[in-house]
Design an enzyme around this catalytic site. Structure first.
Site, short mmCIF file in Angstrom:
data_model
loop_
_atom_site.label_atom_id
_atom_site.label_comp_id
_atom_site.label_asym_id
_atom_site.label_seq_id
_atom_site.Cartn_x
_atom_site.Cartn_y
_atom_site.Cartn_z
N GLY A 1 -1.50 57.93 69.33
CA GLY A 1 -0.46 57.75 69.67
C GLY A 1 0.53 59.51 69.37
N GLY A 2 1.02 59.09 67.90
CA GLY A 2 1.74 60.34 67.95
C GLY A 2 1.88 61.80 67.91
CD GLU B 1 3.14 50.19 69.94
OE1 GLU B 1 3.57 51.20 71.37
OE2 GLU B 1 2.26 51.32 68.55
N GLY C 1 0.40 54.03 63.72
CA GLY C 1 1.88 55.14 63.43
C GLY C 1 1.71 55.18 62.05
CG HIS D 1 -0.63 50.18 72.70
ND1 HIS D 1 -0.44 49.49 72.02
CD2 HIS D 1 -1.11 50.75 72.59
CE1 HIS D 1 -0.33 50.52 71.12
NE2 HIS D 1 -0.99 51.16 72.07
CB SER E 1 -2.90 57.01 61.60
OG SER E 1 -1.51 56.22 61.44
CD GLU F 1 -4.52 52.16 69.98
OE1 GLU F 1 -4.28 53.44 69.89
OE2 GLU F 1 -3.90 51.16 70.16
CG ASN G 1 0.35 55.41 74.39
OD1 ASN G 1 0.86 55.08 74.90
ND2 ASN G 1 0.00 53.86 73.40
CD1 TRP G 2 1.93 61.50 76.21
CD2 TRP G 2 3.64 62.13 77.35
NE1 TRP G 2 0.98 62.22 76.52
CE2 TRP G 2 2.05 62.98 77.38
CE3 TRP G 2 4.38 62.39 78.63
CZ2 TRP G 2 1.78 63.94 78.31
CZ3 TRP G 2 4.13 63.54 78.83
CH2 TRP G 2 3.05 64.12 79.27
CE LYS G 3 2.29 54.82 70.43
NZ LYS G 3 1.48 53.68 68.77
P1 13P Z 1 -0.26 57.16 66.59
O1 13P Z 1 -2.06 57.52 66.84
O2 13P Z 1 0.41 57.00 65.80
O3 13P Z 1 -1.21 55.71 64.92
O4 13P Z 1 -0.82 55.83 67.82
C1 13P Z 1 -1.53 54.43 67.97
C2 13P Z 1 -1.35 53.89 69.13
O5 13P Z 1 -1.29 53.12 69.04
C3 13P Z 1 -1.95 54.49 70.47
O6 13P Z 1 -2.02 53.80 71.56
#
Ligand code: 13P
Length: 257
Positions: A233-234, A98, A172, A96, A212, A166, A11-13
């Protein structure tokens, strides 16, 4: 015995221009194109989907969107429907944390979006997960079970659903949930899915973990038979790190059980 093919989604956000998306996906595809033991899905922002599609469409790497509107078309300025994604993506992330936190998505909108996705024969990656307050108050399980139950309301084809657990406090932060916490919640999620549908659906449902994850902890996480992959994510913005995670998953017990 039910075989659940492992899945890793990046997920590149809200990151990457189309040019950056092409470079990142080219680099990932070069390394992981033959990883057919694992479903690999890249989820760039909408503005990079077409550019990244041109890179991945003749590889085994699949494309996902990070969100979708629940309606097919109409006066919804700024929104994107499943009709617009058809032929472009095979997966859509829905609900998600967010989106729930910053854009007011409720379990009801999540359910409507999940239905729209599966009715279009794409796979919905439905995200659930508690925040730190819910966990501290020992309400995490009840909270997540409710998200699962309500988020699947009206979804008639659950074989097109993947659930991503999640926990918000792990996203993050550099602090992943423990394997014990993940296994406990994955079992609760599967129980809830069984309650909504039946045991076969629950046994076949892929449950991912996100929060994470990186190349150092993925092996331990996917070693658990309760976990069928990861929503990253990251670490998915780093070609070497993400590709390493794919390789670790392809070689892990997850790919062979
Ligand atoms: P991180 O891997 O950066 O913690 O993000 C997880 C996430 O929200 C993937 O959708």
């Amino acid at each position: 015995m039910t075989i659940r093919k492992p899945l890793i989604a990046g997920n590149w956000k809200m990151n990457t221009t189309p040019q950056e998306g092409v470079a990142l996906s080219q680099s990932i595809c070069r390394i992981v194109d033959d990883a057919d033991e694992v479903d690999v899905v890249l989820c760039p922002p909408f503005t990079s989907l077409i550019a990244v599609y041109s890179v991945v469409h003749h590889t085994t790497v699949m494309l996902g969107a990070q969100n979708v509107n629940q309606y097919p078309n109409g006066a919804y300025t700024g929104e994107v429907s499943v009709e617009m994604l058809r032929g472009l993506v095979s997966h859509v992330i829905v609900g998600h944390s967010e989106r729930r936190q910053y854009y007011g998505e409720t379990d009801q909108t999540v359910a409507a979006k999940a239905s729209a996705v599966v009715n279009a024969e794409m796979t919905a990656i439905v995200c659930v997960g508690e925040n730190d307050v819910e966990r501290e108050r020992r309400r995490a399980e009840r909270y997540v079970r409710r998200q699962v139950r309500q988020g699947l309301t009206g979804v008639v084809n659950p074989s097109h659903v993947v659930i991503a657990y999640e926990p918000i406090w792990a996203i993050g932060t550099g602090v992943s949930a423990t394997i014990g916490q993940i296994e406990y919640m994955a079992a609760s999620i599967r129980e809830e899915v069984c309650d909504v549908y039946d045991q076969d659906v629950a046994d076949g449902m892929r449950v991912l973990y996100g929060g994470s994850t990186n190349a150092s902890n993925i092996e331990q996480i996917v070693a658990s038979p309760a976990v069928d992959g990861a929503l990253v994510g990251g670490a998915s913005l780093n070609d070497a790190e993400f590709s390493k995670m794919v390789s670790i998953m392809a070689e892990s017990g997850a790919a062979t059980r």
